[in-house]
Design a protein around this motif. Structure first.
Motif, short mmCIF file in Angstrom:
data_model
loop_
_atom_site.label_atom_id
_atom_site.label_comp_id
_atom_site.label_asym_id
_atom_site.label_seq_id
_atom_site.Cartn_x
_atom_site.Cartn_y
_atom_site.Cartn_z
N MET A 1 23.75 4.34 86.40
CA MET A 1 22.48 4.67 86.96
C MET A 1 21.42 4.58 85.87
SD MET A 1 21.80 7.99 89.15
CE MET A 1 20.28 8.72 89.31
N ALA A 2 20.43 3.75 86.13
CA ALA A 2 19.38 3.51 85.13
C ALA A 2 18.39 4.65 85.14
CB ALA A 2 18.69 2.19 85.44
N ARG A 3 17.92 4.95 83.96
CA ARG A 3 16.87 5.98 83.84
C ARG A 3 15.57 5.41 84.31
NH1 ARG A 3 16.69 9.32 78.34
NH2 ARG A 3 15.43 10.68 79.62
N LYS A 4 14.77 6.29 84.92
CA LYS A 4 13.46 5.87 85.40
C LYS A 4 12.52 5.78 84.21
CE LYS A 4 13.95 7.97 89.90
NZ LYS A 4 13.43 8.91 90.87
N THR A 5 11.67 4.80 84.32
CA THR A 5 10.68 4.65 83.26
C THR A 5 9.63 5.75 83.41
OG1 THR A 5 9.20 3.23 84.54
CG2 THR A 5 10.98 2.14 83.31
N ILE A 6 8.89 5.93 82.39
CA ILE A 6 7.83 6.93 82.41
C ILE A 6 6.80 6.58 83.48
CG2 ILE A 6 6.32 5.92 80.66
CD1 ILE A 6 6.92 9.40 80.18
N GLU A 7 6.56 5.30 83.68
CA GLU A 7 5.60 4.87 84.71
C GLU A 7 6.12 5.23 86.11
OE1 GLU A 7 6.60 2.74 82.22
OE2 GLU A 7 4.73 2.74 81.07
N GLU A 8 7.41 5.00 86.34
CA GLU A 8 7.99 5.34 87.64
C GLU A 8 7.94 6.85 87.88
OE1 GLU A 8 11.36 1.85 88.19
OE2 GLU A 8 11.80 3.56 86.89
N ARG A 9 8.24 7.61 86.86
CA ARG A 9 8.19 9.08 86.99
C ARG A 9 6.75 9.54 87.22
NH1 ARG A 9 11.81 10.63 81.96
NH2 ARG A 9 9.96 11.87 81.57
N LEU A 10 5.82 8.86 86.58
CA LEU A 10 4.41 9.20 86.77
C LEU A 10 3.97 8.90 88.20
CD1 LEU A 10 1.78 10.19 85.54
CD2 LEU A 10 1.32 7.88 84.76
N VAL A 11 4.39 7.76 88.75
CA VAL A 11 4.05 7.40 90.12
C VAL A 11 4.64 8.43 91.09
CG1 VAL A 11 4.51 5.70 91.95
CG2 VAL A 11 3.75 4.94 89.70
N GLU A 12 5.90 8.82 90.87
CA GLU A 12 6.54 9.82 91.72
C GLU A 12 5.81 11.16 91.63
OE1 GLU A 12 10.63 10.00 90.58
OE2 GLU A 12 11.13 8.13 91.60
N ALA A 13 5.42 11.55 90.44
CA ALA A 13 4.70 12.80 90.25
C ALA A 13 3.34 12.76 90.95
CB ALA A 13 4.52 13.11 88.77
N GLU A 14 2.67 11.62 90.87
CA GLU A 14 1.37 11.48 91.55
C GLU A 14 1.55 11.54 93.07
OE1 GLU A 14 -0.02 7.81 89.84
OE2 GLU A 14 -1.05 8.83 88.19
N GLN A 15 2.62 10.92 93.57
CA GLN A 15 2.88 10.97 95.01
C GLN A 15 3.18 12.41 95.45
OE1 GLN A 15 6.08 8.15 95.42
NE2 GLN A 15 4.68 6.42 95.75
N ARG A 16 3.97 13.11 94.65
CA ARG A 16 4.30 14.51 94.96
C ARG A 16 3.04 15.36 94.92
NH1 ARG A 16 6.28 17.91 97.99
NH2 ARG A 16 6.95 19.86 97.05
N LEU A 17 2.18 15.14 93.95
CA LEU A 17 0.92 15.87 93.85
C LEU A 17 0.06 15.61 95.08
CD1 LEU A 17 -1.05 17.66 92.30
CD2 LEU A 17 -1.85 15.61 91.11
N LYS A 18 0.02 14.37 95.51
CA LYS A 18 -0.75 14.01 96.70
C LYS A 18 -0.20 14.74 97.92
CE LYS A 18 -2.55 9.79 98.82
NZ LYS A 18 -2.47 8.33 98.84
N GLN A 19 1.13 14.82 98.05
CA GLN A 19 1.75 15.53 99.16
C GLN A 19 1.41 17.02 99.11
OE1 GLN A 19 5.89 14.66 98.59
NE2 GLN A 19 5.83 12.76 99.80
N ILE A 20 1.48 17.60 97.96
CA ILE A 20 1.19 19.03 97.80
C ILE A 20 -0.28 19.31 98.14
CG2 ILE A 20 0.97 20.89 96.10
CD1 ILE A 20 3.50 19.70 94.75
N LYS A 21 -1.17 18.44 97.69
CA LYS A 21 -2.59 18.62 98.01
C LYS A 21 -2.82 18.52 99.51
CE LYS A 21 -4.78 17.23 93.67
NZ LYS A 21 -5.68 16.27 93.03
N GLU A 22 -2.14 17.60 100.17
CA GLU A 22 -2.29 17.45 101.62
C GLU A 22 -1.76 18.68 102.34
OE1 GLU A 22 -3.33 15.79 105.29
OE2 GLU A 22 -4.03 15.41 103.26
N GLN A 23 -0.63 19.20 101.88
CA GLN A 23 -0.08 20.42 102.48
C GLN A 23 -1.05 21.59 102.31
OE1 GLN A 23 3.66 20.83 100.46
NE2 GLN A 23 4.74 19.44 101.85
N ALA A 24 -1.64 21.69 101.14
CA ALA A 24 -2.60 22.77 100.87
C ALA A 24 -3.83 22.62 101.74
CB ALA A 24 -2.98 22.77 99.39
N ARG A 25 -4.30 21.37 101.93
CA ARG A 25 -5.47 21.12 102.78
C ARG A 25 -5.18 21.52 104.22
NH1 ARG A 25 -7.09 18.08 106.49
NH2 ARG A 25 -5.25 16.76 106.52
#
Length: 112
Positions: A1-25
């Protein structure tokens, strides 16, 4: 199993942040809607109670202008201690009478 690059982890974190913001809204919108609904119910209840006073005073058939004028006159004169005391005494007496009649009626229904 390949490790995720920092860019991939950053994209996932941004997507999760977007989801959390939408839930809060959405949660905030639900809370605001609930508050607005509660305020509307309280306002309707207050108006119903005030309308009940008009019924108790037997003014349901009174001209709207007359009724409003009488209320405006009372509002202007409420600082007059004697006037206010006399009005309060009359109102309290009728409210007490109504309460006693309601109690008697409820007791009679419970027995019958």
């Amino acid at each position: 199993m390949a490790r995720k690059t920092i860019e991939e982890r950053l994209v996932e974190a941004e997507q999760r942040l977007k989801q959390i913001k939408e839930q809060a809204r959405k949660r905030k919108a639900r809370e605001q809607a609930a508050t607005k609904q509660r305020e509307r119910k309280e306002d309707a209840n207050r108006k119903i109670r005030l309308g009940g006073l008009v019924v108790l005073a037997q003014l349901t058939d009174a001209d709207k202008g007359f009724l409003l004028g009488a209320l405006l006159d009372a509002a202007q004169r409420q600082q007059d201690q004697q006037y206010a005391a006399r009005c309060k005494a009359m109102g309290d007496a009728l409210l007490n009478q109504q309460e006693n009649e309601n109690r008697s009626s409820a007791a009679a229904q419970a027995q019958g």
